[in-house]
Design a protein around this motif. Structure first.
Motif, mmCIF file in Angstrom:
data_model
loop_
_atom_site.group_PDB
_atom_site.id
_atom_site.type_symbol
_atom_site.label_atom_id
_atom_site.label_comp_id
_atom_site.label_asym_id
_atom_site.label_seq_id
_atom_site.Cartn_x
_atom_site.Cartn_y
_atom_site.Cartn_z
ATOM 1 N N GLU A 3 0.845 -1.103 0.148
ATOM 2 C CA GLU A 3 -0.550 -0.174 0.038
ATOM 3 C C GLU A 3 1.214 1.317 -0.113
ATOM 4 O O GLU A 3 1.993 1.024 0.969
ATOM 5 N N LEU A 4 0.780 1.958 -1.158
ATOM 6 C CA LEU A 4 0.968 3.693 -1.296
ATOM 7 C C LEU A 4 0.399 4.347 -0.123
ATOM 8 O O LEU A 4 -0.387 4.518 0.078
ATOM 9 N N ASP A 5 1.914 4.799 0.392
ATOM 10 C CA ASP A 5 1.363 6.307 1.390
ATOM 11 C C ASP A 5 1.072 7.772 0.680
ATOM 12 O O ASP A 5 1.210 8.103 0.002
ATOM 13 N N GLY A 6 -0.643 7.863 -0.128
ATOM 14 C CA GLY A 6 -1.265 8.763 0.150
ATOM 15 C C GLY A 6 -2.590 9.059 0.304
ATOM 16 O O GLY A 6 -3.272 8.782 1.167
ATOM 17 N N TYR A 7 -3.195 10.003 -0.742
ATOM 18 C CA TYR A 7 -4.769 10.023 -0.557
ATOM 19 C C TYR A 7 -5.151 9.271 -1.539
ATOM 20 O O TYR A 7 -5.069 9.023 -3.176
ATOM 21 N N GLN A 8 -6.457 8.755 -0.858
ATOM 22 C CA GLN A 8 -6.789 7.509 -1.744
ATOM 23 C C GLN A 8 -8.947 7.661 -1.806
ATOM 24 O O GLN A 8 -8.857 8.146 -0.994
#
Length: 132
Positions: A3-8
Motif C-alpha cells: 500500500e502506498l502512502d497517499g490520498y485514496q
C-alpha cells in the motif's frame, strides 16, 4: 502489492467507461493539494451560498442560523479529520480562516436575531402595561 502512502479515493464510474477502477491512490503532494483544494472549494461554496441566504434574509430565525453553523462545523471537521495530513499547513490555515469568517458572520446574525426578539418583547410589555 504494498500500500502506498497517499490520498485514496474511489472514483465515480460511468456507464461508458471501459475500465473498472475501485480505488485510486495519489502520492504526488502537489496533485493531492490541488484535488483537496477543489473538493474543499466545492463544499465551501455550498456553505457560503447557504450562509448568504440566511444572512441576507430578514425573516430568518435562530434555527436557520444554527443549521448553517452546523454545516460550517461539518466542513471544518472533514477538513481537520480527513484532509489535514495531506494539506500544507498554510493551505489548512487559509481554509480554516475562511470557515471562521463565515462562522463569525453567522454568529453576528444570531445576535442580531436575539436582539430583535428582545426589542419586540420589550415593546409588547410596554403596550401591555399601558393597557392596564
Amino acid at each position: 502489492i504494498r500500500e502506498l502512502d497517499g490520498y485514496q479515493f474511489k472514483p465515480r464510474s460511468t456507464k461508458d467507461s471501459y475500465i473498472k477502477v475501485n480505488k485510486v491512490t495519489i502520492v504526488d503532494r502537489v496533485m493531492i493539494d490541488k484535488i483537496l483544494t477543489m473538493k474543499f472549494n466545492k463544499s465551501f461554496k455550498k456553505v457560503v451560498a447557504l450562509a448568504l441566504q440566511v444572512i441576507n434574509d430578514e425573516d430568518s430565525d435562530e434555527g436557520n442560523v444554527a443549521i448553517v453553523l452546523g454545516e460550517v462545523e461539518l466542513v471544518r471537521e472533514i477538513l481537520l479529520n480527513r484532509y489535514q495530513k495531506f494539506l500544507s499547513y498554510e493551505k489548512e490555515q487559509l481554509f480554516l480562516k475562511k470557515l471562521r469568517l463565515i462562522e463569525n458572520e453567522l454568529r453576528m446574525k444570531m445576535v442580531a436575531i436575539k436582539r430583535k426578539a428582545q426589542l419586540l418583547e420589550m415593546q409588547e410589555e410596554k403596550t401591555r402595561s399601558r393597557g392596564r
